[in-house]
Design a protein around this motif. Sequence first.
Motif, short mmCIF file in Angstrom:
data_model
loop_
_atom_site.label_atom_id
_atom_site.label_comp_id
_atom_site.label_asym_id
_atom_site.label_seq_id
_atom_site.Cartn_x
_atom_site.Cartn_y
_atom_site.Cartn_z
N ASP A 274 0.82 -1.21 0.00
CA ASP A 274 0.00 0.00 0.00
C ASP A 274 0.86 1.26 0.00
O ASP A 274 0.46 2.29 -0.57
CB ASP A 274 -0.93 0.02 1.22
CG ASP A 274 -2.11 -0.93 1.05
OD1 ASP A 274 -2.44 -1.24 -0.11
OD2 ASP A 274 -2.69 -1.34 2.07
N ARG A 278 0.00 3.29 -3.13
CA ARG A 278 -0.96 4.34 -2.76
C ARG A 278 -0.31 5.54 -2.08
O ARG A 278 -0.38 6.67 -2.59
CB ARG A 278 -2.03 3.73 -1.83
CG ARG A 278 -3.11 4.69 -1.37
CD ARG A 278 -3.91 4.07 -0.23
NE ARG A 278 -3.08 3.81 0.95
CZ ARG A 278 -3.38 2.91 1.88
NH1 ARG A 278 -4.47 2.16 1.77
NH2 ARG A 278 -2.59 2.74 2.92
N ASP A 279 0.34 5.31 -0.94
CA ASP A 279 0.74 6.43 -0.09
C ASP A 279 1.94 7.22 -0.62
O ASP A 279 1.90 8.45 -0.65
CB ASP A 279 1.02 5.91 1.33
CG ASP A 279 -0.17 5.14 1.89
OD1 ASP A 279 -1.27 5.69 1.88
OD2 ASP A 279 0.02 3.98 2.29
N ILE A 282 1.06 9.24 -3.66
CA ILE A 282 0.24 10.38 -3.27
C ILE A 282 1.11 11.47 -2.65
O ILE A 282 0.92 12.67 -2.91
CB ILE A 282 -0.89 9.94 -2.32
CG1 ILE A 282 -1.95 9.15 -3.10
CG2 ILE A 282 -1.53 11.14 -1.61
CD1 ILE A 282 -3.05 8.56 -2.26
N GLY A 317 -9.69 14.30 0.90
CA GLY A 317 -9.94 13.20 -0.02
C GLY A 317 -9.03 12.01 0.25
O GLY A 317 -9.47 10.84 0.18
N TYR A 318 -7.79 12.29 0.59
CA TYR A 318 -6.84 11.21 0.92
C TYR A 318 -7.27 10.47 2.18
O TYR A 318 -7.24 9.23 2.23
CB TYR A 318 -5.43 11.81 1.10
CG TYR A 318 -4.41 10.83 1.64
CD1 TYR A 318 -4.02 9.72 0.90
CD2 TYR A 318 -3.84 11.02 2.90
CE1 TYR A 318 -3.09 8.81 1.40
CE2 TYR A 318 -2.91 10.13 3.40
CZ TYR A 318 -2.54 9.02 2.64
OH TYR A 318 -1.62 8.13 3.14
N THR A 320 -10.26 10.21 3.30
CA THR A 320 -11.45 9.46 2.93
C THR A 320 -11.07 8.15 2.23
O THR A 320 -11.65 7.09 2.49
CB THR A 320 -12.35 10.31 2.00
OG1 THR A 320 -12.67 11.54 2.65
CG2 THR A 320 -13.65 9.56 1.67
N LEU A 321 -10.08 8.23 1.35
CA LEU A 321 -9.58 7.04 0.65
C LEU A 321 -9.04 6.02 1.65
O LEU A 321 -9.33 4.82 1.54
CB LEU A 321 -8.49 7.44 -0.34
CG LEU A 321 -7.76 6.30 -1.06
CD1 LEU A 321 -8.71 5.54 -1.98
CD2 LEU A 321 -6.57 6.84 -1.85
N TYR A 323 -9.89 5.69 4.76
CA TYR A 323 -11.01 5.15 5.52
C TYR A 323 -11.69 4.01 4.76
O TYR A 323 -11.91 2.92 5.32
CB TYR A 323 -12.03 6.26 5.84
CG TYR A 323 -13.29 5.74 6.44
CD1 TYR A 323 -13.34 5.36 7.79
CD2 TYR A 323 -14.45 5.60 5.67
CE1 TYR A 323 -14.51 4.86 8.36
CE2 TYR A 323 -15.62 5.10 6.22
CZ TYR A 323 -15.65 4.73 7.57
OH TYR A 323 -16.80 4.22 8.12
N PHE A 324 -12.01 4.25 3.49
CA PHE A 324 -12.71 3.23 2.72
C PHE A 324 -11.82 2.02 2.44
O PHE A 324 -12.30 0.89 2.37
CB PHE A 324 -13.26 3.82 1.42
CG PHE A 324 -14.50 4.65 1.62
CD1 PHE A 324 -15.69 4.07 2.03
CD2 PHE A 324 -14.46 6.02 1.42
CE1 PHE A 324 -16.82 4.82 2.25
CE2 PHE A 324 -15.61 6.79 1.61
CZ PHE A 324 -16.79 6.20 2.03
N ASN A 325 -10.51 2.26 2.29
CA ASN A 325 -9.58 1.13 2.10
C ASN A 325 -9.49 0.28 3.36
O ASN A 325 -9.26 -0.94 3.29
CB ASN A 325 -8.18 1.64 1.73
CG ASN A 325 -8.10 2.04 0.27
OD1 ASN A 325 -9.05 1.89 -0.48
ND2 ASN A 325 -6.95 2.54 -0.13
N SER A 328 -13.07 -1.64 3.96
CA SER A 328 -13.48 -2.57 2.91
C SER A 328 -12.86 -3.95 3.10
O SER A 328 -11.84 -4.10 3.75
CB SER A 328 -13.07 -2.02 1.54
OG SER A 328 -11.68 -1.87 1.45
#
Length: 328
Positions: A274, A278-279, A282, A317-318, A320-321, A323-325, A328
Motif C-alpha cells: 500500500d 498508494r501512499d 500520493i 480526499g486522501y 477518505t480514501l 477510511y474506505f480502504n 473494505s
Amino acid sequence: MSTTLILPSALLIIGLALLVWSSDVFIEGAASTALRYKVSPLIIGVVIIGFGTSSPEMIVAVMASLEGNPGLAIGNAVGSNITNIGLVLGITALIAPLVVKSSVLRREFPILLFITAFGLALLLDHHLGVIDGIILLSTLIGILVWMVRSNKNIASGDPLAEEINQELGSLPKLSKVKALVYLFGGLVLLMISARMMVWGAVEIAEYFEVPDLIIGLTIIAIGTSLPELAAAITAALKNEVDMLIGNILGSNLFNILAVLAVPSILAPSLIDMDVLQRDYPIMLAFTVAMLLVALPRKGNAAISRIEGFLLLALFVGYLTLLYFNTVS
C-alpha cells in the motif's frame, strides 16, 4: 468506549499534547543554544528550526522501530509529509495568501521534489534495509553541508534572512545553562511523550484490527505535524511567509532522509505494498502540487486562498480514501 481503550486513548491524547509542547521547548533550546555559540541566524532558521520541527516524527520513528512496529514509523514519515502540504499549507493559505519572496526557498522546492522521487526509487525493491538507511542519511548530511555553505552567502536583505532575525529576536534571552536545559529537557520529554503515543496507538490499532501503517498515516502523522501547523499559523499571522514555507520544506526533507532512515536501520523490513502503490505516490503528487502552486507568476511565487482550499480538499480526499480502504 470500552474500558480496554481508556488507558491507551488517554496516553495517546496526553502524549500528543506533551509532544507538541516539548517540541516547542526543544526548538527554543536548540535555537537559543546555537545563538549563544555564535551560529549564523540564517543557519539556525534554515537548519535548526526547519528540521527541528520534525523532531516529533524522528523520536516517534525511533520508538516505534525499537518496539517492532516499523509500519507505524514508515506511515508517520510519509503521512507527515502529506499532512504538512495538504493540511498545514492548505489551512495557512486559507488564513492568508502566501507570497514566497526568498531566493533560498525557490531553490529548495525542486530539491524536495528530487529527494521525494529519489526516496521512491530506493523503495521500489519492496524492502527498506540498512543500506537504504545509510544512503538516506548520507544524502541528508550532504544536503546539510550544502545548505550551510550556500546560505552563508545569502544577502542580509533576503526576506527569509529578515524574518529569521525577527523571529530569533523575539526568543527569550536564555543563559547558556538554561538554553541547554531547554534543549536536553525538551528532548527527554519528546522521548517520553513519543513512547506514550506509540504504545497508545499500537494498542488502539490492535483492538480495532487496523494496520500500524494506517495509524501512522493518520493519527500519528497529524499529531506529529501539529508543531508545524502551530508554527505555520503563527508565522502567517506575523506575515513571516518565507520562514513558514522554509519550515515545511525542511521538515519534509528531514522526514524522507532521516525519519524514513530510522526503521531502515533499526527494523529492516519489507515495504507494505500500500505504501508503494498508494501512499508514497500520493506524497509525491502532493509535493508536485505544492511546487506547481508555488511557481513564480509575475515575479513572486504565491499560494492563493483557492489553491490552499484545493490542497486541503485533496488532503480530506486522501483521508477518505484511507477510511474506505480500511473498512473494505
